[in-house]
Design a protein around this motif. Structure first.
Motif, mmCIF file in Angstrom:
data_model
loop_
_atom_site.group_PDB
_atom_site.id
_atom_site.type_symbol
_atom_site.label_atom_id
_atom_site.label_comp_id
_atom_site.label_asym_id
_atom_site.label_seq_id
_atom_site.Cartn_x
_atom_site.Cartn_y
_atom_site.Cartn_z
ATOM 1 N N MET A 122 0.845 -1.184 0.000
ATOM 2 C CA MET A 122 0.000 0.000 0.000
ATOM 3 C C MET A 122 0.896 1.255 0.000
ATOM 4 N N VAL A 123 0.645 2.153 -0.932
ATOM 5 C CA VAL A 123 1.431 3.381 -1.045
ATOM 6 C C VAL A 123 0.665 4.507 -0.359
ATOM 7 N N LYS A 124 1.218 4.990 0.734
ATOM 8 C CA LYS A 124 0.584 6.074 1.477
ATOM 9 C C LYS A 124 0.896 7.414 0.803
ATOM 10 N N ASP A 125 -0.155 8.141 0.558
ATOM 11 C CA ASP A 125 0.011 9.427 -0.102
ATOM 12 C C ASP A 125 0.548 10.469 0.865
ATOM 13 N N VAL A 126 1.417 11.342 0.363
ATOM 14 C CA VAL A 126 1.948 12.468 1.128
ATOM 15 C C VAL A 126 1.302 13.743 0.602
ATOM 16 N N ASN A 127 1.004 14.612 1.498
ATOM 17 C CA ASN A 127 0.331 15.857 1.088
ATOM 18 C C ASN A 127 1.349 16.796 0.437
ATOM 19 N N ASP A 128 1.656 16.489 -0.835
ATOM 20 C CA ASP A 128 2.645 17.283 -1.554
ATOM 21 C C ASP A 128 2.029 18.150 -2.650
ATOM 22 N N HIS A 129 0.724 18.187 -2.704
ATOM 23 C CA HIS A 129 0.044 19.062 -3.647
ATOM 24 C C HIS A 129 -0.967 19.923 -2.888
ATOM 25 N N GLN A 130 -1.063 21.162 -3.246
ATOM 26 C CA GLN A 130 -2.053 22.041 -2.635
ATOM 27 C C GLN A 130 -3.279 22.123 -3.520
ATOM 28 N N PRO A 131 -4.439 22.409 -2.928
ATOM 29 C CA PRO A 131 -5.639 22.578 -3.747
ATOM 30 C C PRO A 131 -5.440 23.751 -4.705
ATOM 31 N N LEU A 132 -5.847 23.569 -5.931
ATOM 32 C CA LEU A 132 -5.671 24.615 -6.936
ATOM 33 C C LEU A 132 -7.004 24.911 -7.620
ATOM 34 N N PHE A 133 -7.337 26.208 -7.727
ATOM 35 C CA PHE A 133 -8.488 26.645 -8.513
ATOM 36 C C PHE A 133 -8.059 26.736 -9.972
ATOM 37 N N PRO A 134 -9.004 26.606 -10.904
ATOM 38 C CA PRO A 134 -8.634 26.723 -12.321
ATOM 39 C C PRO A 134 -7.990 28.069 -12.635
ATOM 40 N N ASP A 135 -8.462 29.133 -11.959
ATOM 41 C CA ASP A 135 -7.893 30.459 -12.142
ATOM 42 C C ASP A 135 -7.700 31.105 -10.778
ATOM 43 N N LYS A 136 -6.890 32.106 -10.736
ATOM 44 C CA LYS A 136 -6.658 32.799 -9.474
ATOM 45 C C LYS A 136 -7.806 33.751 -9.117
ATOM 46 N N GLN A 137 -8.616 34.087 -10.105
ATOM 47 C CA GLN A 137 -9.752 34.963 -9.837
ATOM 48 C C GLN A 137 -10.904 34.603 -10.769
ATOM 49 N N VAL A 138 -12.103 34.943 -10.316
ATOM 50 C CA VAL A 138 -13.306 34.657 -11.076
ATOM 51 C C VAL A 138 -14.251 35.861 -10.953
ATOM 52 N N PHE A 139 -15.035 36.060 -11.992
ATOM 53 C CA PHE A 139 -15.968 37.199 -12.019
ATOM 54 C C PHE A 139 -17.398 36.660 -12.067
ATOM 55 N N ILE A 140 -18.230 37.093 -11.105
ATOM 56 C CA ILE A 140 -19.639 36.709 -11.074
ATOM 57 C C ILE A 140 -20.507 37.974 -10.955
ATOM 58 N N GLN A 141 -21.774 37.760 -11.218
ATOM 59 C CA GLN A 141 -22.708 38.899 -11.178
ATOM 60 C C GLN A 141 -23.953 38.547 -10.363
ATOM 61 N N PHE A 142 -24.464 39.524 -9.648
ATOM 62 C CA PHE A 142 -25.764 39.441 -8.983
ATOM 63 C C PHE A 142 -26.636 40.600 -9.514
ATOM 64 N N SER A 143 -27.879 40.268 -9.685
ATOM 65 C CA SER A 143 -28.811 41.338 -10.087
ATOM 66 C C SER A 143 -29.232 42.121 -8.845
ATOM 67 N N GLU A 144 -29.400 43.367 -9.039
ATOM 68 C CA GLU A 144 -29.752 44.183 -7.888
ATOM 69 C C GLU A 144 -31.144 43.850 -7.350
ATOM 70 N N ASP A 145 -31.959 43.194 -8.129
ATOM 71 C CA ASP A 145 -33.280 42.802 -7.638
ATOM 72 C C ASP A 145 -33.308 41.357 -7.178
ATOM 73 N N ASP A 146 -32.107 40.710 -7.094
ATOM 74 C CA ASP A 146 -32.045 39.351 -6.551
ATOM 75 C C ASP A 146 -32.419 39.364 -5.080
ATOM 76 N N ARG A 147 -33.150 38.350 -4.666
ATOM 77 C CA ARG A 147 -33.578 38.267 -3.288
ATOM 78 C C ARG A 147 -32.560 37.470 -2.471
ATOM 79 N N LYS A 148 -32.785 37.521 -1.137
ATOM 80 C CA LYS A 148 -31.919 36.759 -0.229
ATOM 81 C C LYS A 148 -31.984 35.278 -0.583
ATOM 82 N N GLY A 149 -30.823 34.592 -0.590
ATOM 83 C CA GLY A 149 -30.743 33.183 -0.951
ATOM 84 C C GLY A 149 -30.346 32.933 -2.378
ATOM 85 N N ALA A 150 -30.203 33.985 -3.169
ATOM 86 C CA ALA A 150 -29.752 33.814 -4.542
ATOM 87 C C ALA A 150 -28.300 33.317 -4.558
ATOM 88 N N LYS A 151 -28.021 32.432 -5.507
ATOM 89 C CA LYS A 151 -26.690 31.803 -5.542
ATOM 90 C C LYS A 151 -26.030 32.000 -6.888
#
Length: 811
Positions: A122-151
């Motif tokens: 059995m080969v025990k894994d070592v934590n030698d990789h960090q979690p990586l996002f596809p990009d360092k930043q992402v752009f999202i939008q909310f509508s100003e008339d969106d209600r609470k709970g909008a995702k």
């Protein structure tokens, strides 16, 4: 005892199914990292007697054509398991699944087979990789008339580690307290997380139209590793509904001969958004294995899955495909479904034969030694037939005079030695293993491989002669070749490769060296005068295992060159003066020249010559003995001083020589001539002789007291006078040394065959005459005479000279 234990051990392994033992090793360790002790942990040696344990050997089964680099190695004698290279769990295993490798180990007693151990690492894994996002930043939008709970969905992070804990990711949202956003995390079927930013309060674009928050992804390794995603939020209308599959799991069954033109299944997903936000595309997610991607193809627009190529018989029967449906919103939203493809086998396929060799092999050729014992295990055969029923039942056979196939269980065999091998009769064997299933009709397969028989080192190197003789001239340069030592060995390979060395007793310096091909050469320039013959031994050794050796006696004769010039022993100084008194009819010999040469044989054969000073032809020099004599009778007119240049030459090539200068102060005595020859014509010689003897005896009896007193007085006076004549002592000493070495009468033959002669010499010192009767000695006799004179002491010689002088006076 050992046979019964072995039988129990074999029966125990035959009833045991699956893995024999499991080890754990951490990835990233250096090659050679200790994994475990197979012999101790499997209790293989518990029932084997201690004296037989040392015959147990372990070897890892090697595939004839390996598909990957070998990850582990097994100690042959101890059975300990080590890593063969640095392990990388991510390269070896699929993420989030159990990561292990199987190691097949053959166990033998000597060359006899015991069993095959299947070890799970059995080969025990070592934590030698960090979690990586596809990009360092992402752009999202909310509508100003969106209600609470909008995702709004954001991309999740991926951790390349293979371990479950190291690849599991937790998320945290970093923001200001007044910012109305939270982070929602949901789990997908493939184990990844679905992230979304949730609106907690109504937005007012006129107050603030953009926000920047951070999502931190952290894994559960030790220590944990993390990465950060910057989320840029703009207040507007956005795509807020992800695609939804008609079902989360699709279970599909296909046959081996499935038509590639027909889809395996068609995936369906819907999106409640409008326009571009509801258009969906399909893709395999990162969790789909590379093998599955090579076998299956996904239509991006329609969601149809096709068979890319025909599935080979014997391959994996179940495949998991993870398909992601993504809309075209900004940012895009997605969902994941899992497709399970089951391959149904309905055909009869021929068995597959896999041959692995225990010994060293190249391709399909294994090498074994000709002295291998009968019954030795040489190859492991594993047969694979995934057909159902009798189509998967297989029987194998091998027909060969020297080799035999024995069963180890279901579809497992071993190849052993049936009869002794002889390389000299046949050094290569071709083997064919045939296997056939029980289908209708039966299908047949063959596996062919070769056995190369290696030579055994069983012959000692031989010399043509027991003693080898060489000769070399002295004064050659260093590293000058002396001769070759030639030995033969009929063995092959390393067993026939010979190396030579000199056997030195360490007591004496041996000025030779020997090369690998047997050439003896000098270390330094040799000197015949230092040592003319060298006796030593040469050791020849082959490179076989075990190694055989032999010795030969070597004699090296150092031949002489004429490299030493002769030098004079007498005269020992140059120039040298010799005073000689000639007595007519009595004196002939003068002295003997003596020289020496360090060379040998003809190079040390010396010849003497007189190059100048003998213009009157008065002297003769024997060129071989060095004897200097008078060549004729002399007269008073011949008296005087004569200067000679003497030379001695050797007989070498080139001729070497030495010169010296000799001065002879010659005195011719008439008185002595008359005394010795006065009675030749008158009276009776006997009467004169007896009369002379009587006079001498009477004179000596009367004059002894007077002589003693006079001698003492004379010696004292002479000692006083000699203190003022130190400049003459060396000259007088040389003359005494040559002419007055003894007061005894001595006879010596001038040349071989001549009669013995005596002559008188007188040595003059100041106004005194010292008379003695002596002989001239050739060679070493002259040396001995000089030594006896020297040991007498200077005072004794002077006393004797006084006595001789007084006796002469009385006469």
């Amino acid at each position: 005892m050992f046979v019964s234990s072995l039988c129990l051990l074999l029966s125990a392994f035959q009833v045991t199914l699956g893995v024999d033992f499991t080890y754990y090793v951490q990835e990233g360790q250096n090659p050679g990292t200790y994994v475990g002790d197979i012999a101790a942990d499997t209790h293989l040696l518990d029932r084997i007697s201690p004296q037989d344990r040392k015959l147990i050997r372990f070897s890892q089964i090697k595939h004839a054509i390996p598909t990957a680099a070998q990850l582990f190695r097994v100690s042959r004698s101890t059975g300990k398991l080590y890593t063969a290279q640095t392990l990388d769990a991510e390269a070896i295993c699929i993420r989030s699944e159990e990561c292990y490798k199987m190691v097949d180990v053959a166990v033998r007693k000597g060359e006899s087979f015991i069993t095959i151990l299947e070890i799970k690492v059995m080969v025990k894994d070592v934590n030698d990789h960090q979690p990586l996002f596809p990009d360092k930043q992402v752009f999202i939008q909310f509508s100003e008339d969106d209600r609470k709970g909008a995702k709004r969905s954001i991309p999740n992070a991926v951790d390349q580690d293979a371990g479950v804990g190291n690849s599991q990711i937790t998320y945290e949202l970093k923001k200001n307290k007044e910012e109305p956003f939270t982070l929602s995390v949901a789990k997908n079927l493939d184990g990844t997380s679905k992230l979304s930013i949730t609106l907690e309060d109504m937005l007012d674009r006129e107050v603030k139209d953009s926000y920047v928050i951070q999502v931190v992804a952290k894994d559960r390794g030790t220590p944990p590793r993390q990465s950060v995603l910057d989320v840029h939020i703009s207040v507007t209308d956005v795509n807020d509904n992800p695609p939804i599959f008609s079902q989360n799991v699709y279970n599909v069954s296909i046959k081996y001969e499935h038509d590639k033109a027909l889809p395996i299944t068609i995936l369906s997903a819907t999106d409640s958004d409008l326009n571009q936000n509801r258009k969906i595309s399909f893709h395999f997610s990162s969790q789909t294995s590379s093998i599955a991607r090579t076998l299956f193809e996904l239509n991006v627009e329609t969601g149809e899955i096709f068979l890319r190529k025909k599935i080979a018989f014997g391959q994996k029967l179940t495949y998991k495909l993870y398909v992601q449906a993504t809309d075209r919103g900004s940012p895009p939203l997605s969902s994941t479904a899992m497709v399970i493809v089951n391959v149904i086998n309905q055909q009869n396929t021929p068995p597959s034969i896999d041959v692995s060799f225990v010994s060293e092999s190249t391709g399909n050729t294994a090498s074994i030694s000709e002295d291998i014992e009968v019954g030795s295990f040489i190859a492991y055969v594993k047969v694979t037939d995934n057909d159902v029923g009798q189509n998967g039942e297989v029987s194998c056979y091998l027909q060969h005079q020297k080799f035999q196939l024995q069963t180890l269980g279901t579809k497992k065999y071993k190849v052993i030695i049936k009869n002794p091998l002889d390389r000299e009769v046949q050094d290569h064997h071709d083997i064919t293993i045939s296997c056939q299933d029980k289908g209708m009709p039966p299908l047949h397969s063959e596996s062919k491989f070769s056995i190369k028989v290696l030579d055994v080192n069983d012959v000692r190197p031989q010399f043509t002669e027991r003693t080898l003789k060489f000769s070399i001239y002295e004064n050659q340069r260093s590293k000058f070749p002396v001769g070759y030592i030639n030995a033969t060995d009929p063995d092959l390979g390393l067993s026939g490769q010979l190396s030579y060395s000199l056997l030195d007793d360490k007591k004496h310096f041996l000025p030779f060296q020997i090369s690998n091909d047997g050439l003896i050469s000098t270390l330094v320039s040799l000197d015949h005068e230092f040592q003319s013959v060298y006796n030593f031994k040469v050791l020849v050794r082959d490179n076989g295992s075990p190694s055989f050796n032999n010795t030969v006696n070597v004699i090296v004769e150092v031949r002489d060159r004429n490299d030493n010039a002769p030098h004079f022993i007498f005269p020992s100084i140059n120039p040298f003066t010799l005073e000689v008194i000639y007595y007519a009819h009595h004196t002939k010999n003068i002295t003997v020249l003596k020289a020496t040469d360090k060379d040998s044989r003809e190079n040390s054969f010396l010849k003497y010559e007189m190059t100048s000073g003998n213009e009157k032809k008065m002297f003769f020099l024997n060129r071989y003995s060095g004897l200097l004599t008078f060549a004729r009778e002399l007269t008073q007119q011949d008296a005087g001083t004569y200067y000679f240049c003497l030379i001695v030459k050797d007989n070498g090539i080139p001729v070497l020589s030495a010169t010296t200068n000799l001065t002879i102060v010659l005195t011719v005595s008439n008185k002595t001539y008359e005394m010795l020859n006065g009675g030749n014509g008158q009276g009776d010689e006997k009467v004169h002789m007896f009369l002379m003897i009587a006079i001498v005896l009477v004179s000596m009896t009367v004059s002894v007291p007077i002589t003693a007193a006079m001698a003492i007085c004379f010696v004292r006076c002479r000692n006083s006078r000699n203190a003022n004549t130190n400049s003459c002592k060396k000259h007088i000493s040389e003359q005494k040394h040559l002419m007055c070495t003894s007061h005894l009468d001595t006879s010596w033959a001038e040349v071989p065959g001549d009669r013995t002669t005596e002559f008188d010499t007188t040595i003059r010192s100041g106004s005194h005459q010292i008379k003695s009767r002596r002989g001239i000695y050739p060679g070493d006799q002259l040396d001995k005479s000089r030594k006896s004179t020297a040991s007498g002491g200077s005072r004794t010689l002077k006393d004797k000279e006084v006595v001789y002088q007084v006796s002469a006076f009385l006469f």
